[in-house]
Scaffold this active site. Structure first.
Site, PDB file in Angstrom:
ATOM      1  N   TYR A  95       0.812  -1.218   0.000  1.00  0.00           N
ATOM      2  CA  TYR A  95       0.000   0.000   0.000  1.00  0.00           C
ATOM      3  C   TYR A  95       0.845   1.267   0.000  1.00  0.00           C
ATOM      4  CZ  TYR A  95      -0.116  -0.079   5.278  1.00  0.00           C
ATOM      5  OH  TYR A  95       0.153  -0.095   6.622  1.00  0.00           O
ATOM      6  N   GLU A  96       0.182   2.356  -0.377  1.00  0.00           N
ATOM      7  CA  GLU A  96       0.827   3.670  -0.581  1.00  0.00           C
ATOM      8  C   GLU A  96       1.931   3.603  -1.644  1.00  0.00           C
ATOM      9  OE1 GLU A  96      -0.689   6.026   0.471  1.00  0.00           O
ATOM     10  OE2 GLU A  96      -1.883   5.143   2.074  1.00  0.00           O
ATOM     11  N   GLY A  97       1.722   2.782  -2.650  1.00  0.00           N
ATOM     12  CA  GLY A  97       2.697   2.633  -3.729  1.00  0.00           C
ATOM     13  C   GLY A  97       3.560   1.418  -3.504  1.00  0.00           C
TER      14      GLY A  97
END
Length: 593
Positions: A437-439
């Protein structure tokens, strides 16, 4: 399993590696010197150790649950969050103008690490709220800031980030959520957002959703995305809460880990449309949302360090208590397994990797502080470049490291690690989301290779290598076998990274598939080197302070040497993978897989 925040190690990294004194001398940070930093960390440690950490296993066994559109948090979470908010922790690093304490990012980073180590599921709620505050303070009008920022900073309300849709994951050009202008200047939002962390819960009075959506006349692609604020409850002119907005949680996900953190599917505009206000200018939403995303990416890197630390502490305690086998070279039966060489190797791998990653994250945080507060413009620019260069490494390397180290923690437990009751498995499961998550790690690696290396012709990379070379020189000037071994390892790692930088710069445009096939290897190589750089600086700092605390400094030096001998050699393998494997990746067609 209990958690003891490693305050002493944190303060060492802050003072001697991240240069806390320099940060405290910046305009606006004069009240945050070493004594204040220690007091803040000790207070944070008490809350995390005594209140928040005991709820970690509870959240895994009794996750947040959804019923009829409402989400109830894990038992005890609401009370713990209230204590967190009342203690002013949500506003630690935010401006005093809006009720925050205005502390440096360096201090807040250490407190955030503690929070996530204590309970990563609970810690996600304040983390997303921090991002929402940052975005509003950066882009919102004064009226919007005044309406939302004080309540978010006080912890009375929480914030979310709404990017992802069923058809639009990492490709935000595919966002379909629409915003319809109204005569009164407001907007109505219609669309579905997925993977919304803490998108619905009962811990705070209101939830402030920041939402990416398209206006009717928006250009196609990412250039046509705007940012809107759509609270769960509408906010009246006097600041009181009004009617429930047309935002519904239609389900939450059932996950491998971080089970206590509700991951919501939110429906905006199931009926008349969710009332929203535009943040900043139209069609600049992605630019504004990246403020949240960059803050979150650094914070997720801290999560990696935190979960790894929690797994290490549990594995160490188990290894000291578990008796098994015979000690090598001794007739003594059933020693604690910490005496077995391979168990000690695993524990040292965990300890050295965590300390290096922690120091690198704190150095990055300090660079962020200097970039925003230094009086000299050139100094601000230099540190902004360093911070931006380090963030994808902190995020990508530390989170991949967390998965590897949590796995080692399970291995140290043996068969007991595979059994849920010991708790070792929870850290492994919780860690697995961090590189996603978050890239994802690949997204961080592509950013690190393309934007952070190729775009500036390798200037930032070469500047960091110059700093590493300065540390090598300091090691060469210090007598002793430890320093010779560390300098040799650091030099080899730097040479590997410089070779990788040259390869990337020479081939990224002509052979992009080959080069980007090795992007993750390139990022991990940087992580291994730069964490090793911090361990080298740790060795020098500990050597200079041996008379202050001999046992602590000797342990620091031994851990740093182990990093040079056992972790740093990975840099050579990662360099080889980057330089050699890309051509085969390009050669292999999809039908050959």
């Amino acid at each position: 399993m209990s958690y003891t925040p490693p305050v002493k190690d944190m303060l060492f990294a802050m003072r001697h590696l991240a240069q806390l004194d320099r940060v405290a001398a910046l305009p606006g940070f004069e009240d945050f010197g070493p004594d204040t930093a220690e007091a803040v960390l000790e207070e944070s440690a008490r809350l995390c150790r005594g209140v928040i950490a005991p709820l970690n296993a509870v959240g895994d066994r009794q996750p947040s649950h959804w019923h009829d559109g409402e989400v109830t948090a894990t038992p005890g979470f609401k009370e713990a969050y209230r204590l967190f908010a009342e203690g002013g922790w949500q506003g630690l690093a935010h401006p005093q103008t809006y009720g925050g304490q205005g502390a440096p990012k360096l201090i807040s980073a250490a407190c955030a690490e503690m929070l996530h180590a204590a309970n990563v599921s609970l810690g996600l709620c304040p983390m997303l709220t921090d991002g929402a505050i940052e975005a509003l303070l950066t882009a919102a009008s004064p009226a919007l800031r005044a309406r939302y920022a004080p309540q978010l900073i006080a912890g009375n309300w929480t914030g979310t980030m709404n990017l992802t849709e069923p058809q639009a994951g990492s490709d935000l050009a595919a966002v379909r959520t629409r915003a319809e202008p109204q005569r009164d200047g407001s907007y109505r939002i219609f669309g579905t957002k997925v993977f919304i962390t803490w998108g619905e819960h009962d811990m705070a009075d209101n939830i402030v959703h920041l939402v990416l959506a398209r206006l009717p006349d928006a250009p196609p692609g990412v250039k046509g995305i705007s940012l809107f604020v759509a609270p769960k409850f509408l906010v009246n002119e006097d600041g009181s809460l009004g009617a429930r907005n047309d935002v519904q949680c239609i389900s939450i996900e059932h996950k491998l880990g971080i089970k206590a953190s509700p991951t919501a599917v939110l429906q905006f505009g199931g009926a008349q449309g969710a009332t929203a206000e535009l943040v900043g200018e139209a069609n600049r939403g992605l630019e504004y949302m990246f403020v949240m995303m960059n803050a979150a990416r650094f914070a997720v890197g801290l999560q990696g360090i935190a979960v790894a630390e929690r797994a290490y502490q549990q594995a160490l305690a188990f290894a000291r208590e578990r008796v098994q086998g015979r000690a090598l070279g001794s007739s003594d039966a059933a020693p604690p397994i910490v005496q077995h060489p391979d168990v000690r190797r695993k524990l040292l791998t965990m300890k050295a990797s965590i300390e290096g990653a922690r120091a690198l994250a704190y150095v990055a945080a300090a660079a962020g502080d200097v970039a925003h507060h230094a009086a000299d413009e050139a100094e601000r620019r230099e540190n902004q470049a360093l911070y931006e260069f380090l963030v994808p490494v902190v995020k990508g390397h530390s989170t991949e490291m967390a998965v590897e180290l949590a796995s080692l923690g399970v291995q140290i437990h043996g068969g007991m690690g595979f059994i849920e009751e010991t708790g070792a498995a929870q850290h492994y499961r919780d860690a697995r989301i961090l590189p996603i998550y978050e890239g994802t790690t690949a997204i961080q690696a592509n950013d690190f290779l393309g934007r952070k290396t190729v775009r500036d012709g390798g200037a930032a990379a070469k500047a960091v290598c110059a700093r590493v070379a300065e540390t090598e020189h300091a090691l060469a000037e210090t007598q002793g076998e430890d320093f010779r071994v560390m300098r040799q390892g650091l030099h080899a790692g730097r040479m590997a990274f410089e070779s990788a930088v040259d390869y990337v710069l020479a081939n990224a445009k002509e052979r992009p598939v080959q080069v980007y096939a090795g992007a993750v290897s390139y990022l991990r190589l940087a992580g291994v080197l730069l964490c090793g750089w911090q361990m080298a600086r740790t060795m020098l700092a500990a050597h200079a302070r041996r008379e202050e605390d001999l046992a602590f400094c000797e342990a620091k030096m031994a851990t740093a040497r182990f990093y040079a001998e056992a972790v740093m050699p990975q840099a050579l393998a990662l360099e080889a993978a980057l330089l050699r494997a890309g051509g085969t990746v390009e050669r292999v067609r999809s039908e050959m897989l």
